[in-house]
Design a protein around this motif. Structure first.
Motif, short mmCIF file in Angstrom:
data_model
loop_
_atom_site.label_atom_id
_atom_site.label_comp_id
_atom_site.label_asym_id
_atom_site.label_seq_id
_atom_site.Cartn_x
_atom_site.Cartn_y
_atom_site.Cartn_z
N GLU A 175 -23.62 15.76 -30.29
CA GLU A 175 -22.75 16.88 -30.66
C GLU A 175 -21.30 16.43 -30.76
O GLU A 175 -20.58 16.81 -31.69
N ASP A 186 -20.26 13.34 -31.30
CA ASP A 186 -20.14 12.48 -32.48
C ASP A 186 -20.13 13.32 -33.75
O ASP A 186 -19.34 13.04 -34.69
N ARG A 187 -20.94 14.34 -33.80
CA ARG A 187 -20.99 15.21 -34.99
C ARG A 187 -19.65 15.92 -35.18
O ARG A 187 -19.12 15.99 -36.30
N VAL A 193 -17.29 15.40 -38.23
CA VAL A 193 -16.88 16.55 -39.06
C VAL A 193 -15.35 16.58 -39.18
O VAL A 193 -14.80 16.82 -40.27
#
Length: 182
Positions: free
Chosen positions: A132, A134-135, A139
Motif C-alpha cells: 500500500e 509503495d502504491r 501514485v
C-alpha cells in the motif's frame, strides 16, 4: 539244592526215620525262648525307644524343613506378587510418561503451528502495508510525472507557459475525477 534240603523233611513226615526230629529238645527250646525274651525286652527297653526317638527327631526335622520350605515358598510368592505389582506400576508409569510426552509434543506442535500462522499473518500484513505504501508512493510519483508531462505538453500545445501551480491543481483534479470513475 532245594530239593536235597527237603528230602529229610519229607522222610521225617512220612515216618521212615524215627531218629530224625524236626523240633529241638525242650530245654533247648526253653532256653531259646528265654534268650529271645531277654533280647526282645532289651530291644523294647533300650533300642526301640532310642530308635523311635531318632525317628521322631528325624520326622520333626523333616516336618520343620517342610514348614520352612512352605514359609520360603510363601515368601517367594509374596515377593513375586510384589515384583509383578511393581512391574505393572512401572509399566503404567512408563505409559503415563509416554502419554504425557505425546500430549506435550502435540501442545508444542500446536504452539509452533499457531506461532507460525501468527508470523505468517504478520508477514502478510507487513507485505500488504508495504505494498500500500509503495502504491501510494508510486501514485504520487506518477501524479508528479503526469503533472510535469501535462504542463510540458500543454505548454507546447498552447505555446505559452502556464503557471505550474495552477497546472498541477488542474492535473490533480483531473486524476481525482479519473480515480472516481474506477
Amino acid at each position: 539244592m532245594r530239593t536235597l534240603a527237603t528230602i529229610p523233611l519229607v522222610l521225617a513226615v512220612e515216618g521212615r526215620d524215627p531218629d530224625l526230629q524236626l523240633l529241638p529238645d525242650f530245654p533247648e527250646l526253653l532256653w531259646g525262648f528265654v534268650a529271645f525274651s531277654l533280647l526282645m525286652a532289651f530291644m523294647f527297653t533300650f533300642v526301640f525307644p532310642r530308635l523311635n526317638r531318632t525317628l521322631d527327631e528325624r520326622s520333626a526335622k523333616i516336618q520343620g524343613q517342610i514348614e520352612e520350605a512352605e514359609a520360603v515358598r510363601g515368601e517367594a510368592e509374596q515377593l513375586r506378587s510384589q515384583y509383578e505389582k511393581q512391574l505393572a506400576d512401572a509399566r503404567n508409569e512408563a505409559n503415563r510418561i509416554i502419554d504425557d510426552a505425546r500430549e506435550q509434543a502435540e501442545r508444542l506442535r500446536q504452539d509452533a503451528l499457531a506461532k507460525a500462522e501468527e508470523e505468517a499473518s504478520l508477514i502478510t500484513a507487513r507485505a500488504r502495508e508495504e505494498a500500500e505504501a509503495d502504491r501510494g508512493r508510486i501514485v504520487q510519483e506518477l501524479r508528479g510525472q503526469v503533472a510535469a508531462l501535462s504542463v510540458e505538453l500543454a505548454g507546447r500545445i498552447v505555446q505559452r507557459e502556464l503557471d505550474e501551480a495552477q497546472h498541477r491543481e488542474l492535473v490533480d483534479q483531473y486524476i481525482n475525477e479519473l480515480s472516481g470513475l474506477n
